[in-house]
Design an enzyme around this catalytic site. Sequence first.
Site, PDB file in Angstrom:
ATOM      1  N   GLU A  22     -38.392   3.740  -3.442  1.00  0.00           N
ATOM      2  CA  GLU A  22     -38.919   2.680  -2.588  1.00  0.00           C
ATOM      3  C   GLU A  22     -40.243   3.114  -1.935  1.00  0.00           C
ATOM      4  OE1 GLU A  22     -37.312  -0.056  -2.963  1.00  0.00           O
ATOM      5  OE2 GLU A  22     -38.169  -1.342  -1.398  1.00  0.00           O
ATOM      6  N   HIS A  79     -42.554   0.980  -8.725  1.00  0.00           N
ATOM      7  CA  HIS A  79     -41.344   1.579  -9.330  1.00  0.00           C
ATOM      8  C   HIS A  79     -41.614   1.981 -10.790  1.00  0.00           C
ATOM      9  CE1 HIS A  79     -38.584   0.781  -6.046  1.00  0.00           C
ATOM     10  NE2 HIS A  79     -38.842  -0.521  -6.046  1.00  0.00           N
ATOM     11  N   HIS A  85     -45.279  -4.366  -6.269  1.00  0.00           N
ATOM     12  CA  HIS A  85     -44.109  -3.589  -5.843  1.00  0.00           C
ATOM     13  C   HIS A  85     -43.362  -3.020  -7.058  1.00  0.00           C
ATOM     14  CE1 HIS A  85     -40.721  -2.749  -3.005  1.00  0.00           C
ATOM     15  NE2 HIS A  85     -39.989  -2.895  -4.111  1.00  0.00           N
ATOM     16  N   GLU A  86     -43.059  -3.898  -8.012  1.00  0.00           N
ATOM     17  CA  GLU A  86     -42.311  -3.427  -9.190  1.00  0.00           C
ATOM     18  C   GLU A  86     -43.159  -2.459 -10.015  1.00  0.00           C
ATOM     19  OE1 GLU A  86     -39.190  -3.857  -9.205  1.00  0.00           O
ATOM     20  OE2 GLU A  86     -39.219  -5.353  -7.601  1.00  0.00           O
TER      21      GLU A  86
END
Lengths: 497, 497
Positions: free
Chosen positions: A293, A267, A263-264
């Site tokens: 997101e 980003h 997830h990170e």
Amino acid sequence: METMIRKFREAVIKQKAFNYILNVTGWDSETEAPHGSFARRSEMLGIISQEAFRLYVSPEYQEVVNSLFAKSDELDDITRREIKKAKKAMDKIVKIPEKEYVEYQKLLSLTQIIWEDAKANNDYDSFKTNLSEIIRYNKQFIKYYGIDNHPYNILLDEFEEDMTMKDYDQLFDLLKAELVPFVKQVIAAEKPRDENFMNAFYPKDLQMLFSNRLMDIMAFDKSHGLIKTSVHPFTWNTSPADVRFTTHCWENQVFSSIFSTIHELGHATYEQQIDEKWDNTLLSGGTSCGIHESQSRFYENIIGRSQEFWNTHFPDLKAVFPEQFANVTVDDIVMAVNKVQRSMIRTEADELTYSLHVMVRYELEKKIFSDEISIDDLPQAWNELMIEYLGIEPKNNTEGILQDVHWSGGMFGYFPTYALGSAFAAQIYYTMKKDIDIEAITKEPNLKKINAWLKEKIHHYGSSKTAKEILKEVTNEDFNPEYYLRYLKEKYTALYL
Amino acid sequence: METMIRKFREAVIKQKAFNYILNVTGWDSETEAPHGSFARRSEMLGIISQEAFRLYVSPEYQEVVNSLFAKSDELDDITRREIKKAKKAMDKIVKIPEKEYVEYQKLLSLTQIIWEDAKANNDYDSFKTNLSEIIRYNKQFIKYYGIDNHPYNILLDEFEEDMTMKDYDQLFDLLKAELVPFVKQVIAAEKPRDENFMNAFYPKDLQMLFSNRLMDIMAFDKSHGLIKTSVHPFTWNTSPADVRFTTHCWENQVFSSIFSTIHELGHATYEQQIDEKWDNTLLSGGTSCGIHESQSRFYENIIGRSQEFWNTHFPDLKAVFPEQFANVTVDDIVMAVNKVQRSMIRTEADELTYSLHVMVRYELEKKIFSDEISIDDLPQAWNELMIEYLGIEPKNNTEGILQDVHWSGGMFGYFPTYALGSAFAAQIYYTMKKDIDIEAITKEPNLKKINAWLKEKIHHYGSSKTAKEILKEVTNEDFNPEYYLRYLKEKYTALYL
């Protein structure tokens, strides 16, 4: 005109430098500064923040921004966008009387602790006075802005430019009508499976070793970034040249660390792929919460929880933890990481039910800023919506209305962007599918070709285009939540029905 | 008067805040910032440094400092000392024409790389033009200061207030006369010993585990500090509330890590024990390079290399590395960590020969700033002094004149403080011995009682007293290098003769 533009450039780069240095200190605070150092730190940062604040409100700066704004027509496209942003941000600051702003900041910092205690003691009453005050300040500030729009639209716009209740209603009405019954179908079809491997013991250093492997799979540029650990994973950046992120390692939940890392990295990949030419402009960084997101959830869910991903990378994982995965198959993993459950909080929710949690808070925020609900009625309304959308009732307010930090920090209008991200991701996904063979790329040693597509279509623009513009240009249509529903139905039908 | 003092206070705290934030960024640069982030960083820091610089040279600040300096007699003792410091620092900055200062800074940053290449290629000629320019600038700047003193004294004073060639000559003349022949005696008396354990394999994470143990032994306050690793160990602090240090871990040289850690813990203990009341004054932080180095070398050498220390803590070390120390005795360790050798560079030198390396560079710097030597003759002069003091000849300029970074960074006058630290430490040691039982305390689980003595006598003052004042008040006499010689002779006679 030229003088004004030169003055504006000088002001912007000074703002950038102050933000830069405050950000570096923030990274230190979040990842390693010793506990006992914060009193002194807040004293020193108070002084620097004050210096930085002046850059945004000085009469000279106001004159520069206002005079350029008045001549917007004569500016080039880039500068016009910058001036629009600068004007919007500046107006909000200067229109709030300084005294009220300071009082509000104090209120927020006090409320943080009051909320923590209230949550710990299941005591909504001890929190509601402050909550009510925070809402009152927000309504008052909105009046000061003097913008002709519904108060909640103004808050929504702060976190996702140009997105209104109309857009969000379109999304959530669809989910209410279609996703809520679909979730019931999926849960009814679930069969018990052996998932003991999910909670085996996975030493932290080996979890970090696999996170490092994930950085290579995602083709993260390590010469311009790094990974560390922290309690709450987050991504941090000052420019594409320096993009860092954290993950957490719970020793009996290895997939929590894995999906936090992916997830990170979503980003982080966005931030690393932005063109450096925006560095000294107001158009640097990702363009909005929702688009950001969408990137993290695209990599985490659409790629990271796919059959192809684990077909390719399960051997890597097994090499790091041979004993823990001795009797586990790829299918076991795919089913386990896509398990659907009625859970109590968004942060622990699976991909399918995630947006329903967001919907609960959205409905309440909309009512609050339409003056349609009293503070006293919020806990009951929360619980009723949980039953309606998720079929589960919080056993107390700690599990219910008090579960999340956002309201105590004055964040109204932010929450819906969590759902927006997933919906954007799905819409982008169906366009990407037409251009490149995502399944084939996911079988390759790394995801460079996916990164490249996203860079060309979205990332390199930084925030020189709005979320709405990007979506329109990339997918050739406006925001359309049908894609999100279609994606979820296709995926979970294949898995469960 | 009161208005001026208030303005001065405001200026100081703003200087503090800028230093604070620049320091935090520096820590990040030294310990983890990714390689590819530095170009952007230097751009951003350039802007912040310029803002900070203005705080020291603005006409308003000059007026405040000058007017308070003119009325020094009417100030309280603390403010008088601050104003004296502020005036001295300010005068040096404002007296150098900005253009020359900028050119000099550019020269330094270029010379850094030229020196690295020259050292790598054993090519003094490629370095000497820049070295000559750096020296020329320093001589010119000294003229601008307009201080009536020998040029080298002015440089010495920058790193160690009030210490002059007269003081240093007193030290080095004694070492030349007494220590040089004593070293020969000791080396002649050395017998070969089995020291293979010194270069066994010691995994990094276990070295860090023992460094953590050393933090407890030294009673380091972990809530106000931390340890990390870096290539060159150093201590960093912004106030007593935040004191960090690094060590290095070479896997086949565990004692290099151990003594780096103890050395840095000496610096760190000093900074942690300073009274917080100095935080917002110009009298914060350790008082001088020499006193700082006296604390680090006191803990490293006088305590850390003593028989009592290893009698007490060898079991701890052996618990971490049971195999590596299976057949090793405490005496083996004490002899190994106090081995005397003719070595080529200060940084690898043992305690006994350490100051002789410093003496070589001191003699040359003195000649340079007395116009008694040409740039061309430096390499030959270096080699001759090495033979005279250490009985060893560098086989080329890489090993000789080019070995250290200091001159390429314009640091003249700094080097001698390395020797001063050891000499101060010995003088303080003999006073401490009269007050407390150092040997008995060293046998205790931690060194709190030694810390407490140093806090009371030295640390808590910060830099509200000069090195000379502290030495006089603590030991009841002026700087007296005889103690240093006595300490070395007693210790090494007992070990070797």
